[in-house]
Write a protein that holds these residues in place. Structure first.
Motif, PDB file in Angstrom:
ATOM      1  N   UNK A  19       0.840  -1.189   0.000  1.00  0.00           N
ATOM      2  CA  UNK A  19       0.000   0.000   0.000  1.00  0.00           C
ATOM      3  C   UNK A  19       0.879   1.245   0.000  1.00  0.00           C
ATOM      4  N   UNK A  20       0.539   2.194  -0.840  1.00  0.00           N
ATOM      5  CA  UNK A  20       1.328   3.413  -0.937  1.00  0.00           C
ATOM      6  C   UNK A  20       1.233   4.206   0.356  1.00  0.00           C
ATOM      7  N   UNK A  21       2.359   4.606   0.888  1.00  0.00           N
ATOM      8  CA  UNK A  21       2.415   5.447   2.081  1.00  0.00           C
ATOM      9  C   UNK A  21       3.315   6.636   1.750  1.00  0.00           C
ATOM     10  N   UNK A  22       2.761   7.834   1.735  1.00  0.00           N
ATOM     11  CA  UNK A  22       3.525   9.009   1.346  1.00  0.00           C
ATOM     12  C   UNK A  22       4.372   9.485   2.514  1.00  0.00           C
ATOM     13  N   UNK A  23       5.685   9.586   2.332  1.00  0.00           N
ATOM     14  CA  UNK A  23       6.574  10.024   3.392  1.00  0.00           C
ATOM     15  C   UNK A  23       6.687  11.534   3.394  1.00  0.00           C
ATOM     16  N   UNK A  24       6.743  12.111   4.572  1.00  0.00           N
ATOM     17  CA  UNK A  24       6.922  13.549   4.732  1.00  0.00           C
ATOM     18  C   UNK A  24       8.350  13.802   5.173  1.00  0.00           C
ATOM     19  N   UNK A  25       9.081  14.584   4.441  1.00  0.00           N
ATOM     20  CA  UNK A  25      10.444  14.904   4.825  1.00  0.00           C
ATOM     21  C   UNK A  25      10.432  15.811   6.037  1.00  0.00           C
ATOM     22  N   UNK A  49      -5.882   4.788  -5.133  1.00  0.00           N
ATOM     23  CA  UNK A  49      -6.649   5.986  -5.462  1.00  0.00           C
ATOM     24  C   UNK A  49      -5.829   7.225  -5.124  1.00  0.00           C
ATOM     25  N   UNK A  50      -5.830   8.199  -6.029  1.00  0.00           N
ATOM     26  CA  UNK A  50      -5.121   9.448  -5.771  1.00  0.00           C
ATOM     27  C   UNK A  50      -5.932  10.638  -6.260  1.00  0.00           C
ATOM     28  N   UNK A  51      -5.569  11.802  -5.783  1.00  0.00           N
ATOM     29  CA  UNK A  51      -6.099  13.065  -6.285  1.00  0.00           C
ATOM     30  C   UNK A  51      -5.439  13.377  -7.635  1.00  0.00           C
ATOM     31  N   UNK A  52      -5.949  14.367  -8.364  1.00  0.00           N
ATOM     32  CA  UNK A  52      -5.356  14.688  -9.675  1.00  0.00           C
ATOM     33  C   UNK A  52      -3.865  15.005  -9.632  1.00  0.00           C
ATOM     34  N   UNK A  53      -3.376  15.517  -8.507  1.00  0.00           N
ATOM     35  CA  UNK A  53      -1.949  15.837  -8.428  1.00  0.00           C
ATOM     36  C   UNK A  53      -1.094  14.646  -7.985  1.00  0.00           C
ATOM     37  N   UNK A  54      -1.727  13.483  -7.844  1.00  0.00           N
ATOM     38  CA  UNK A  54      -0.994  12.274  -7.478  1.00  0.00           C
ATOM     39  C   UNK A  54      -0.900  12.003  -5.993  1.00  0.00           C
ATOM     40  N   UNK A  55      -1.401  12.920  -5.184  1.00  0.00           N
ATOM     41  CA  UNK A  55      -1.382  12.747  -3.730  1.00  0.00           C
ATOM     42  C   UNK A  55      -2.554  11.870  -3.276  1.00  0.00           C
ATOM     43  N   UNK A  56      -2.435  11.351  -2.062  1.00  0.00           N
ATOM     44  CA  UNK A  56      -3.553  10.630  -1.460  1.00  0.00           C
ATOM     45  C   UNK A  56      -4.724  11.588  -1.247  1.00  0.00           C
ATOM     46  N   UNK A  57      -5.937  11.043  -1.279  1.00  0.00           N
ATOM     47  CA  UNK A  57      -7.139  11.859  -1.108  1.00  0.00           C
ATOM     48  C   UNK A  57      -7.517  11.927   0.365  1.00  0.00           C
ATOM     49  N   UNK A  58      -7.322  13.093   0.949  1.00  0.00           N
ATOM     50  CA  UNK A  58      -7.729  13.338   2.335  1.00  0.00           C
ATOM     51  C   UNK A  58      -8.761  14.458   2.320  1.00  0.00           C
ATOM     52  N   UNK A  59     -10.005  14.063   2.513  1.00  0.00           N
ATOM     53  CA  UNK A  59     -11.107  15.023   2.471  1.00  0.00           C
ATOM     54  C   UNK A  59     -11.151  15.807   3.775  1.00  0.00           C
ATOM     55  N   UNK A  60     -11.260  17.113   3.646  1.00  0.00           N
ATOM     56  CA  UNK A  60     -11.178  17.992   4.807  1.00  0.00           C
ATOM     57  C   UNK A  60     -12.234  17.673   5.854  1.00  0.00           C
ATOM     58  N   UNK A  86      -9.853  19.579  -0.224  1.00  0.00           N
ATOM     59  CA  UNK A  86      -8.863  18.520  -0.413  1.00  0.00           C
ATOM     60  C   UNK A  86      -7.589  18.944   0.297  1.00  0.00           C
ATOM     61  N   UNK A  87      -7.192  18.191   1.318  1.00  0.00           N
ATOM     62  CA  UNK A  87      -6.096  18.644   2.168  1.00  0.00           C
ATOM     63  C   UNK A  87      -4.730  18.558   1.501  1.00  0.00           C
ATOM     64  N   UNK A  88      -4.556  17.613   0.551  1.00  0.00           N
ATOM     65  CA  UNK A  88      -3.248  17.459  -0.091  1.00  0.00           C
ATOM     66  C   UNK A  88      -3.258  17.809  -1.571  1.00  0.00           C
ATOM     67  N   UNK A  89      -4.377  18.319  -2.067  1.00  0.00           N
ATOM     68  CA  UNK A  89      -4.419  18.789  -3.453  1.00  0.00           C
ATOM     69  C   UNK A  89      -5.228  20.081  -3.499  1.00  0.00           C
ATOM     70  N   UNK A  90      -4.596  21.208  -3.232  1.00  0.00           N
ATOM     71  CA  UNK A  90      -5.320  22.477  -3.155  1.00  0.00           C
ATOM     72  C   UNK A  90      -5.934  22.931  -4.471  1.00  0.00           C
ATOM     73  N   UNK A  91      -5.547  22.303  -5.580  1.00  0.00           N
ATOM     74  CA  UNK A  91      -6.111  22.692  -6.871  1.00  0.00           C
ATOM     75  C   UNK A  91      -7.321  21.848  -7.261  1.00  0.00           C
ATOM     76  N   UNK A  92      -7.605  20.795  -6.499  1.00  0.00           N
ATOM     77  CA  UNK A  92      -8.770  19.959  -6.790  1.00  0.00           C
ATOM     78  C   UNK A  92      -9.963  20.522  -6.026  1.00  0.00           C
ATOM     79  N   UNK A  93     -10.774  21.319  -6.711  1.00  0.00           N
ATOM     80  CA  UNK A  93     -11.863  22.052  -6.076  1.00  0.00           C
ATOM     81  C   UNK A  93     -11.316  22.879  -4.908  1.00  0.00           C
ATOM     82  N   UNK A  94     -10.239  23.570  -5.191  1.00  0.00           N
ATOM     83  CA  UNK A  94      -9.621  24.414  -4.172  1.00  0.00           C
ATOM     84  C   UNK A  94     -10.489  25.612  -3.842  1.00  0.00           C
ATOM     85  N   UNK A  95     -10.262  26.161  -2.682  1.00  0.00           N
ATOM     86  CA  UNK A  95     -11.021  27.329  -2.237  1.00  0.00           C
ATOM     87  C   UNK A  95     -11.375  27.216  -0.778  1.00  0.00           C
ATOM     88  N   UNK A  96     -11.900  28.279  -0.256  1.00  0.00           N
ATOM     89  CA  UNK A  96     -12.277  28.316   1.155  1.00  0.00           C
ATOM     90  C   UNK A  96     -13.379  27.291   1.436  1.00  0.00           C
TER      91      UNK A  96
END
Length: 377
Positions: A1-7, A214-225, A276-286
């Motif tokens: 399972x993909x696990x995104x590492x944070x530097x 499953x990923x968001x359009x920018x390739x990140x995991x989908x974390x819904x706010x 979208x917490x990790x893809x601000x351009x996927x329906x981004x906005x307040x």
């Protein structure tokens, strides 16, 4: 399972920049905070003066569904700091109309149904009328006495269901409710979809459909706010209830702290969080609901000495100011509320003027946040 590492160094840089950007903001004025909360609540109570009226969004639903249950969570918190009789009457009348029961009765396993139990228990604590807990106890006893633990297979359910177990366990001094609550939470956290809590990112996938690949359009995991907001709020409401020596208290507390660190990194420059917490351009906005729930959790953490006041107060103030200044209309209508759904694309468009399909839960989230901000010293 993909696990995104944070530097680590990247996290510290982002965190430091966020703190720097909000340093020097004025302290929240308590009267202004309370005025904003009362204004939004007044709008709701006047518009929905008939608390018995059904919802007719798509189909007819009774008014004790989860969306309204969340509103009453906020109202009862408001009543705790501003005990206005009309607030009590509004909550009591709604509960009495529904006979202190759920839309599908005490046999339901759906956490959306028994979310209303949070308010029933709060009112019982004020009036101690046994009829108020008949359905709540019957429902949770059924859940306790059946073996399955996988009912909460979407993370919203954690907020709808967990606090009912915590509140009843404290009210009845019955640890069995704490034990079952943990079993169900642990199943969602570690088993469903391979575990919906990604410890490496400190955030939750909404349900098994959103686990990688499953990923968001920018390739990140989908974390819904808002989904993550539901879990964050649930942890607050549980930690605020159960004894500190309860055997899983420290695990809940650890998850709360892990989420807090992750959420700070996702805050927008204007104070809001995106849908979208990790893809601000996927329906981004307040977006107000997730933002409100994150404010609620962080403010509670500061108020209870769990989060560092000097570090988190500027973050909270920035977010709260953003909602008050940018989302509240003159008549109290709350803008930038994402409608019901399960991911960033749902309930769109989310704008200052857009009306969500249900506005009650958005106001409930806002009331929760406002009350905790009001309590801050």
């Amino acid at each position: 399972m993909k696990r995104r590492l944070i530097l680590p160094y990247l996290f510290m840089l982002c965190f430091s920049l966020n703190i720097f950007a909000v340093q020097g903001q004025k302290k929240m004025d308590r009267k202004e905070t309370l005025d904003a909360v009362l204004k939004v609540n007044k709008y709701f109570m006047e518009k929905y003066a008939d608390y018995t009226a059904t919802s007719n969004v798509g189909r007819v639903r009774p008014s004790n569904i989860w969306t309204r249950g969340v509103y009453y969570e906020g109202l009862m918190e408001l009543y705790s700091i501003y005990p206005k009789e009309t607030f009590f009457d509004y909550a009591y009348g709604w509960s009495e109309f529904h006979k202190w029961n759920y839309r599908n009765g005490a046999v339901t396993r759906n956490a959306d149904d028994y979310c209303a139990g949070q308010t029933y228990i709060d009112l019982f604590r004020l009036t101690e009328d046994p009829k108020q807990l008949v359905s709540v106890k019957a429902n949770l006893n059924m859940l306790v006495n059946t073996p399955q633990n996988d009912d909460w297979d979407w993370i919203d359910a954690i907020q709808m269901g967990m606090p009912v177990f915590a509140k009843l366990g404290v009210t009845m001094n019955e640890p069995k409710y704490f034990d079952k609550m943990w079993d169900m939470y642990e199943c969602t956290r570690n088993e469903i979809g391979g575990g919906l809590f990604n410890l490496e990112d400190g955030l939750w996938w909404r349900d098994a459909d959103f686990v990688p690949p499953y990923t968001e359009p920018n390739g990140e995991d989908c974390y819904w706010s808002r989904g993550n907001g539901w879990v964050y709020a649930a942890l607050v409401r549980v930690l605020n209830e159960i004894p500190k020596d309860e055997k899983h208290y420290q695990q809940y507390l650890s998850d709360f702290k892990i989420m807090t660190e992750a959420l700070v990194k996702c805050q927008r420059k204007d104070g809001f969080w995106n849908a979208s917490l990790h893809d601000p351009k996927n329906y981004g906005g307040k977006e107000t609901t997730g933002t409100s729930l994150f404010i609620y959790g962080m403010a509670w953490g500061v108020n209870n000495g769990i989060l560092d006041k000097d570090v988190y107060t500027p973050i909270i103030n920035k977010a709260w100011s953003a909602i008050v200044e940018d989302a509240i209309h003159d008549n109290g209508f709350l803008g930038f509320v994402q409608g019901t759904g399960k991911e960033p694309k749902d309930g769109q468009p989310v704008t200052y003027d857009s009306m969500p399909d249900f506005e009650d839960y958005g106001i409930g989230c806002f009331l929760l946040a406002g009350v905790e901000v009001y309590k801050m010293k």
